[in-house]
Design a protein around this motif. Structure first.
Motif, PDB file in Angstrom:
ATOM      1  N   ARG A  84      24.248  37.901  31.364  1.00  0.00           N
ATOM      2  CA  ARG A  84      23.027  37.239  30.911  1.00  0.00           C
ATOM      3  C   ARG A  84      22.595  37.937  29.629  1.00  0.00           C
ATOM      4  O   ARG A  84      22.031  39.029  29.666  1.00  0.00           O
ATOM      5  CB  ARG A  84      21.922  37.344  31.966  1.00  0.00           C
ATOM      6  N   LYS A  87      25.759  33.902  37.537  1.00  0.00           N
ATOM      7  CA  LYS A  87      27.006  34.654  37.413  1.00  0.00           C
ATOM      8  C   LYS A  87      28.128  34.015  38.237  1.00  0.00           C
ATOM      9  O   LYS A  87      29.291  34.053  37.843  1.00  0.00           O
ATOM     10  CB  LYS A  87      26.786  36.108  37.872  1.00  0.00           C
ATOM     11  N   GLU A 111      22.955  40.288  41.791  1.00  0.00           N
ATOM     12  CA  GLU A 111      24.012  39.528  41.125  1.00  0.00           C
ATOM     13  C   GLU A 111      25.317  39.601  41.921  1.00  0.00           C
ATOM     14  O   GLU A 111      26.024  38.607  42.076  1.00  0.00           O
ATOM     15  CB  GLU A 111      24.241  40.066  39.704  1.00  0.00           C
ATOM     16  N   TRP A 126      22.803  32.326  30.038  1.00  0.00           N
ATOM     17  CA  TRP A 126      21.711  32.542  30.985  1.00  0.00           C
ATOM     18  C   TRP A 126      21.955  31.839  32.311  1.00  0.00           C
ATOM     19  O   TRP A 126      21.051  31.724  33.136  1.00  0.00           O
ATOM     20  CB  TRP A 126      20.390  32.098  30.358  1.00  0.00           C
ATOM     21  N   ASP A 150      29.963  42.608  33.918  1.00  0.00           N
ATOM     22  CA  ASP A 150      28.632  42.463  33.345  1.00  0.00           C
ATOM     23  C   ASP A 150      28.555  43.413  32.140  1.00  0.00           C
ATOM     24  O   ASP A 150      29.430  44.277  31.961  1.00  0.00           O
ATOM     25  CB  ASP A 150      27.586  42.824  34.406  1.00  0.00           C
TER      26      ASP A 150
END
Length: 369
Positions: A74, A103, A130, A100, A33
């Motif tokens: 995102r 994940k 997430e 968007w 991320d």
């Protein structure tokens, strides 16, 4: 090291944090991320974000070992990629998924793009929701909190390798991206594209300096692996010294560059019987037919030597492509064996035809064995 322990917020949300503590399967790619993970802050809100301490050291250390990196974030794609460029990190991330969507979908797409199974993937995200979403859809993915990032290189499953191929792995995958684009743009039939690659397969006896890479191949290769067995350095050295065994290496190149050492074959010589104990090729050449071509090289040498050629095959649940390669090279279950089943029992395959096998025209073979 377990995935980061759940904090008060995680417990209040009723989340059960997935654990990566007891899973020693090799990790081949880490998906990161960005916000509050790779860097501190939220890019679209804070603008001037800074990299988390230790992140660059972790990424570069693992990259040298052949561990790949990607991104699932995102975020606005152009803004995020521009910031990665500013941090001089963009080149490290293959097939980034920035947008968007979920994940879990991004992680699965990255694994597919890299032709890796999900159990070779790790996911790093600061958000417990997430991590839980990815773990729910893909329980085989190892999930970590970014606080664990500085210690990731200490994990045995991220030991990677200290070989030339490992150090070049990211570049090898980038060359594969060029090949993939070239194939997508090619308007003729696929055999015509394969012929345009000018592939050359070099097969030569293993040398001591090859053994670390061969060990790595037995650990990393699953789909094009005839038995799923792994070999340590001591076992490979024993095979190299023995007159009973022949260990050969396969290297592949084409007009885009070298794939490196992508395969091996271990054959036991028992009188006039040759028994292939292990044959494998990297998943990066899965669509090039190299597995069956390597078997063809062995078959033609057996024909020239007047030897009976057999091979061990163990169904692992993931290596069906290698069984197809055996079939394409003319192997069938021997009279005393049945078709392979997923019970882990070895099956003996045999090539009863004693005539030479033509090598496909799209590959030039340089057999130095």
């Amino acid at each position: 090291m377990p995935a980061h322990p759940a904090g008060d917020t995680d417990r209040a949300a009723g989340l059960e944090e997935p654990s990566a503590a007891t899973d020693a399967r090799p990790i081949k790619v880490i998906v990161w991320d960005l916000d509050h993970t790779l860097w501190d802050g939220v890019l679209l809100e804070d603008g001037d974000v800074t990299l988390r301490p230790g992140i660059v050291d972790t990424i570069t250390a693992l990259d040298r070992r052949g561990i790949l990196h990607s991104v699932a974030s995102r975020n606005d794609p152009d803004t995020a990629l521009a910031r990665l460029e500013k941090f001089q990190l963009a080149e490290y991330f293959l097939h980034p998924r920035i947008g968007w969507g979920a994940k879990s979908e991004s992680v699965a797409a990255i694994a597919a793009d890299l032709n890796l199974s999900l159990d070779a993937v790790a996911f790093v995200d600061d958000d417990a929701v997430e991590r839980a979403e990815v773990a729910f859809h893909h329980p085989q993915v190892r999930c970590f909190h970014p606080d664990d990032a500085p210690s990731l290189p200490d994990l045995p499953e991220l030991a990677g390798a200290r070989t030339e191929e490992a150090a070049r792995r990211r570049q090898l995958y980038r060359e594969d991206l060029v090949r993939t684009r070239a194939e997508a743009e090619h308007e003729g039939p696929r055999p015509e594209f394969l012929a345009s690659l000018n592939m050359n397969l070099l097969v030569h006896p293993a040398r001591r300096e090859d053994l670390e890479r061969l060990r790595e191949l037995t650990l990393r290769t699953n789909q094009l692996n005839s038995t799923g067995h792994t070999y340590n350095l001591a076992e490979l050295e024993e095979c190299l010294r023995s007159d009973r065994y022949e260990l050969v290496v396969a290297e592949l190149s084409d007009r885009f560059g070298s794939y490196g050492k992508i395969g091996l074959a271990l054959t036991e010589h028992i009188g006039d019987r040759w028994l292939v104990k292990l044959v494998l090729t990297s998943c990066r050449v899965l669509n090039r037919g190299i597995g069956s071509i390597l078997l063809t090289v062995i078959a033609n040498r057996a024909v020239a030597a007047g030897a009976r050629l057999q091979a061990e095959f163990v169904e692992t649940g993931r290596n069906r492509p290698m069984y197809v390669a055996f079939r394409l090279a003319g192997f069938r279950p021997a009279a005393e064996s049945a078709e392979p089943t997923a019970d882990g029992r070895p099956v003996i395959l045999e090539r009863a035809d004693t005539s030479p096998v033509p090598v496909p025209a799209h590959v030039t073979v340089d057999d130095r064995t």
